[in-house]
Enzyme design. Structure first.
Site, PDB file in Angstrom:
ATOM      1  CE  LYS A  13      63.058  19.439  84.453  1.00 40.67           C
ATOM      2  NZ  LYS A  13      61.702  19.919  84.791  1.00 40.67           N
ATOM      3  NE  ARG A  87      59.442  15.246  80.756  1.00 42.05           N
ATOM      4  CZ  ARG A  87      59.973  16.423  80.433  1.00 42.05           C
ATOM      5  NH1 ARG A  87      61.191  16.499  79.952  1.00 42.05           N
ATOM      6  NH2 ARG A  87      59.279  17.523  80.604  1.00 42.05           N
ATOM      7  NE  ARG A 126      58.606  27.867  81.498  1.00 43.93           N
ATOM      8  CZ  ARG A 126      58.964  26.613  81.712  1.00 43.93           C
ATOM      9  NH1 ARG A 126      59.912  26.346  82.596  1.00 43.93           N
ATOM     10  NH2 ARG A 126      58.375  25.628  81.076  1.00 43.93           N
ATOM     11  NE  ARG A 160      58.087  25.000  77.118  1.00 45.06           N
ATOM     12  CZ  ARG A 160      58.590  24.048  77.875  1.00 45.06           C
ATOM     13  NH1 ARG A 160      59.755  24.242  78.475  1.00 45.06           N
ATOM     14  NH2 ARG A 160      57.973  22.911  78.026  1.00 45.06           N
ATOM     15  NE  ARG A 171      54.775  21.075  80.259  1.00 49.59           N
ATOM     16  CZ  ARG A 171      55.094  22.374  80.348  1.00 49.59           C
ATOM     17  NH1 ARG A 171      54.189  23.304  80.150  1.00 49.59           N
ATOM     18  NH2 ARG A 171      56.320  22.725  80.630  1.00 49.59           N
TER      19      ARG A 171
HETATM   20  P1  AMP Z   1      60.359  20.264  78.702  1.00 47.76           P
HETATM   21  O1  AMP Z   1      60.929  21.408  77.945  1.00 47.76           O
HETATM   22  O2  AMP Z   1      61.414  19.431  79.369  1.00 47.76           O
HETATM   23  O3  AMP Z   1      59.267  20.693  79.659  1.00 47.76           O
HETATM   24  O4  AMP Z   1      59.670  19.287  77.631  1.00 47.76           O
HETATM   25  C1  AMP Z   1      58.606  19.742  76.803  1.00 47.76           C
HETATM   26  C2  AMP Z   1      57.883  18.544  76.193  1.00 47.76           C
HETATM   27  O5  AMP Z   1      58.793  17.786  75.380  1.00 47.76           O
HETATM   28  C3  AMP Z   1      57.328  17.528  77.181  1.00 47.76           C
HETATM   29  O6  AMP Z   1      56.059  17.896  77.696  1.00 47.76           O
HETATM   30  C4  AMP Z   1      57.260  16.274  76.312  1.00 47.76           C
HETATM   31  O7  AMP Z   1      56.174  16.312  75.411  1.00 47.76           O
HETATM   32  C5  AMP Z   1      58.551  16.390  75.503  1.00 47.76           C
HETATM   33  N1  AMP Z   1      59.723  15.775  76.194  1.00 47.76           N
HETATM   34  C6  AMP Z   1      60.829  16.417  76.628  1.00 47.76           C
HETATM   35  N2  AMP Z   1      61.703  15.577  77.204  1.00 47.76           N
HETATM   36  C7  AMP Z   1      61.123  14.351  77.151  1.00 47.76           C
HETATM   37  C8  AMP Z   1      61.510  13.054  77.588  1.00 47.76           C
HETATM   38  N3  AMP Z   1      62.686  12.853  78.223  1.00 47.76           N
HETATM   39  N4  AMP Z   1      60.669  12.022  77.349  1.00 47.76           N
HETATM   40  C9  AMP Z   1      59.496  12.196  76.718  1.00 47.76           C
HETATM   41  N5  AMP Z   1      59.050  13.400  76.293  1.00 47.76           N
HETATM   42  C10 AMP Z   1      59.854  14.477  76.495  1.00 47.76           C
END
Ligand code: AMP
Length: 213
Positions: A13, A87, A126, A160, A171
């Site tokens: 994404k 989400r 990554r 990360r 996740r």
């Molecule tokens: P991402 O970079 O999108 O993989 O997000 C990393 C982490 O941030 C996720 O595993 C969640 O802990 C938190 N997070 C990001 N976006 C959301 C969302 N829309 N709702 C809830 N938690 C989020």
């Protein structure tokens, strides 16, 4: 034109969003990036979410909806790309209400389909340029010169904290339990367009371009 990129962690994404920012002048709204920024700058919000993010659980709807609301009113461009948001169903409803309040709507939801085995491989290799945010992978998409960003020449590569197999399992579980119902939600609204996220990066770019027109 406002779009959502929907898919599990590691579906690509962020990479596709960055391409659309460069080619179309759209604005990427990644709640993950916003939360990581809050975490690294040590704000109250960052401290609150740090531990949750490291385990791979979702942070509360209230927090991410607040972040999105703030950006929707402060940023502008040729449309928004929602990356990692919504989400949950509550977030999807909140997004619809926020867009309606601004007199805007959602154009398309691009569902990036990938299988779990590919995700483990993608996530564990990554890394990101700490200067410009370009995303690379040890095997699939390495830098041309080791340790040097192809885009900006930066040498600060970061990985990360939640890109490991244990967090990834949580996740993925969160994705299937709380986010995958959005596929049905947007399908029912007629907004959903699937793409094969397993194809190589430029092929996925072409598929998305074809959908957006
Ligand atoms: P991402 O970079 O999108 O993989 O997000 C990393 C982490 O941030 C996720 O595993 C969640 O802990 C938190 N997070 C990001 N976006 C959301 C969302 N829309 N709702 C809830 N938690 C989020």
């Amino acid at each position: 034109m406002n779009i959502i990129l929907l898919g599990p962690p590691g579906a690509g994404k962020g990479t596709q969003a960055r391409h659309l920012v460069e080619t179309r002048g759209m604005v990427q709204l990644s709640t993950g990036d916003m939360l990581r920024e809050a975490k690294s700058s040590g704000t109250k919000l960052g401290q609150k979410v740090a531990a949750i993010m490291d385990t791979g659980k979702l942070v509360t709807d209230e927090i991410v909806i607040g972040l999105i609301e703030e950006k929707l009113t402060s940023e502008s461009g040729a449309g928004f790309i929602f990356d990692g948001f919504p989400r949950t169903l509550a977030q999807a409803d909140a997004l619809a209400a926020l867009l309606a309040k601004l007199g805007q709507s959602l154009h398309t939801v691009v569902e990036m389909r990938v299988d779990d085995d590919a995700l483990v491989k993608r996530i564990t290799g990554r890394f990101t340029c700490g200067d410009c945010g370009e995303v690379y992978h040890d095997d699939i998409n390495p830098t041309a010169k080791a340790g040097i960003c192809d885009k900006c020449g930066g040498t600060e590569m970061t990985r990360r904290g939640d890109d490991n197999e244990v967090s990834l399992r949580t996740r993925l579980m969160e994705y299937y339990k709380k986010t995958s119902p959005l596929i049905g939600y947007y399908y029912a609204k007629g907004d959903l367009r699937p793409v094969n996220g397993l194809a190589d990066i430029t092929e996925v770019q072409k598929s998305i371009e074809a959908i957006l027109g």
